[in-house]
Design a protein around this motif. Sequence first.
Motif, PDB file in Angstrom:
ATOM      1  N   ASP A 122      46.613  32.897  29.526  1.00 42.07           N
ATOM      2  CA  ASP A 122      46.294  33.883  30.557  1.00 42.07           C
ATOM      3  C   ASP A 122      45.335  34.961  30.055  1.00 42.07           C
ATOM      4  N   GLY A 123      45.062  34.988  28.744  1.00 41.04           N
ATOM      5  CA  GLY A 123      44.143  35.970  28.182  1.00 41.04           C
ATOM      6  C   GLY A 123      44.677  37.382  28.158  1.00 41.04           C
ATOM      7  N   LYS A 124      45.938  37.574  28.553  1.00 39.07           N
ATOM      8  CA  LYS A 124      46.512  38.913  28.649  1.00 39.07           C
ATOM      9  C   LYS A 124      47.595  39.178  27.601  1.00 39.07           C
ATOM     10  N   ARG A 125      48.031  38.127  26.916  1.00 35.44           N
ATOM     11  CA  ARG A 125      49.081  38.269  25.917  1.00 35.44           C
ATOM     12  C   ARG A 125      48.646  37.593  24.626  1.00 35.44           C
ATOM     13  N   PHE A 126      49.275  38.043  23.526  1.00 34.36           N
ATOM     14  CA  PHE A 126      48.970  37.488  22.212  1.00 34.36           C
ATOM     15  C   PHE A 126      50.272  37.131  21.507  1.00 34.36           C
ATOM     16  N   SER A 178      47.676  45.979  24.788  1.00 38.26           N
ATOM     17  CA  SER A 178      47.786  47.280  24.130  1.00 38.26           C
ATOM     18  C   SER A 178      48.581  47.190  22.839  1.00 38.26           C
ATOM     19  N   GLY A 179      49.116  46.006  22.526  1.00 45.67           N
ATOM     20  CA  GLY A 179      49.935  45.828  21.347  1.00 45.67           C
ATOM     21  C   GLY A 179      51.408  46.070  21.585  1.00 45.67           C
ATOM     22  N   ARG A 180      51.800  46.360  22.839  1.00 47.87           N
ATOM     23  CA  ARG A 180      53.208  46.602  23.162  1.00 47.87           C
ATOM     24  C   ARG A 180      53.984  45.294  23.082  1.00 47.87           C
ATOM     25  N   LYS A 181      55.086  45.321  22.332  1.00 47.19           N
ATOM     26  CA  LYS A 181      55.884  44.118  22.147  1.00 47.19           C
ATOM     27  C   LYS A 181      56.626  43.777  23.437  1.00 47.19           C
ATOM     28  N   LEU A 182      56.435  42.547  23.916  1.00 44.99           N
ATOM     29  CA  LEU A 182      57.095  42.079  25.129  1.00 44.99           C
ATOM     30  C   LEU A 182      58.357  41.289  24.819  1.00 44.99           C
ATOM     31  N   SER A 183      58.325  40.525  23.727  1.00 43.73           N
ATOM     32  CA  SER A 183      59.489  39.718  23.352  1.00 43.73           C
ATOM     33  C   SER A 183      59.326  39.235  21.921  1.00 43.73           C
ATOM     34  N   GLU A 184      60.445  38.798  21.340  1.00 44.44           N
ATOM     35  CA  GLU A 184      60.435  38.137  20.045  1.00 44.44           C
ATOM     36  C   GLU A 184      60.863  36.695  20.239  1.00 44.44           C
ATOM     37  N   ILE A 185      60.270  35.792  19.432  1.00 42.85           N
ATOM     38  CA  ILE A 185      60.513  34.364  19.601  1.00 42.85           C
ATOM     39  C   ILE A 185      61.297  33.826  18.411  1.00 42.85           C
ATOM     40  N   GLY A 186      62.544  33.421  18.654  1.00 46.54           N
ATOM     41  CA  GLY A 186      63.328  32.751  17.627  1.00 46.54           C
ATOM     42  C   GLY A 186      63.725  33.636  16.461  1.00 46.54           C
ATOM     43  N   ALA A 187      64.354  32.997  15.481  1.00 42.90           N
ATOM     44  CA  ALA A 187      64.819  33.687  14.283  1.00 42.90           C
ATOM     45  C   ALA A 187      63.682  33.794  13.266  1.00 42.90           C
ATOM     46  N   PRO A 188      63.759  34.741  12.339  1.00 45.16           N
ATOM     47  CA  PRO A 188      62.742  34.849  11.282  1.00 45.16           C
ATOM     48  C   PRO A 188      62.651  33.559  10.471  1.00 45.16           C
TER      49      PRO A 188
END
Length: 322
Positions: free
Chosen positions: A292-296, A34-44
Motif C-alpha cells: 500500500d506504500g503507507k506502511r513499513f 511517520s515511524g509510529r509503531k502500529l504492531s509487532e509481529i511474532g516473538a523476537p
Amino acid sequence: NGSTVNPFTEVAADALAFRSDPPRLRRMAVVDRSGRKLSEIGAPQPYIERIAISPDGRRAIACRLNRQRGNSEVSVLDLERGTAARSGSGVEEETHPVWSPDGERFLLAWDREGPYDLVIRRLDGAGPDEVVARSEFDKTPEDWSRDGRLILYRNYDPKEPGLEVLRVGSKDPPTHVNGSEQATEFRLSPDGRWVLWTSAESGRRELYVQHFPDASGRQQVSVNGGGNGRWSPDGREIFFISPDAKLMSASFEAGGGSPRISIPKTLFPVSRAQLEGAYVGSLAYTWDVFPDGKRFLLVLPVSEADPSLITVVLNWTAQLTR
C-alpha cells in the motif's frame, strides 16, 4: 552457539584479547510513514539479514540465524498470525531471498556445492528446489521483475563483477549490465524501465537510478549519502536509508526524457542497531515497504545494548606448549 568471533589482538607479551558477538535478538514491527509503531509481529528472533514482503502483503521472508549450525536460513513469516517457519533443510547457508511476482515462489542463494548458486523454491514446499544459475563464483539474488520474466542478481566473478540479468525459462546465458561493476543493492522499478543501485565509487555510498537495461541516464538520488533503496509500489517514490540512520523519501517522475527527482526528505529515524553493518559493506536489508506504500516493516533490536563480549587470555603462549 552461533556467536561470531573476531580475530584476536595481542595486548601484551603473555596476554591476548578477542571479541565475540553473540546473536542479537530482533523483532518485526509495522510502522506508518511517520515511524509510529502500529504492531509487532511474532516473538523476537535472531534475524540477521534481508527481509522482503510478499506481493499481497500477507507474508514476509527473512534470514535468521540457526543457532545450532551457526548458519543463515530462510524463514517464511505470516504477518497476520505472527508465526514463522523455516523453509529449507537448515543444512546449507541460505541468503538474499527475493519473492516471485506471483508470491508462490521465491529466489535465494545457497552454498550446497561451494559457491553461492541461485535457487527457486516453492512457497508450499511442493517439489525440489530448482537451481537456475550455477558457476564457480558467488552469486546473490537482487530482484525479480514484475512481469516474472527477468531475474536480477549480482555476480562476484572478479573478471566481470556486477549486475547480471537472467531470463526465466530461457537457456540463453545471462546478460551483463555495463557500468554496474562497483555497484550493489539493485532494485528494478515496477514498470521495469529503471534500476536503483548503491555505489561508493565517488568515495561515499550514494544511491543512483538509471535506465534499464541499457544503463544510460544515470542520476544520483541521495544527496548526502545513502543506500538500501526501495521503490514505492506505484514507482513514483524512492525510499532509502541515510548514513545517519533515517528513512528518506524522494519523489520520482519519469517523464519523456530524464527523470525528475525531488530533494530527499526525512520520514523518520530508525535504530542504528537495526542497521548494524549496513554502511561497512554489508548487503543487509532490515526493512521493506508494504504494497500500500503507507506502511513499513522494520527489524528492530530488542535492546540497543551491544551484546559483544571481550575475553582476555593471560599466559596464552604457555597454552601452546601443552
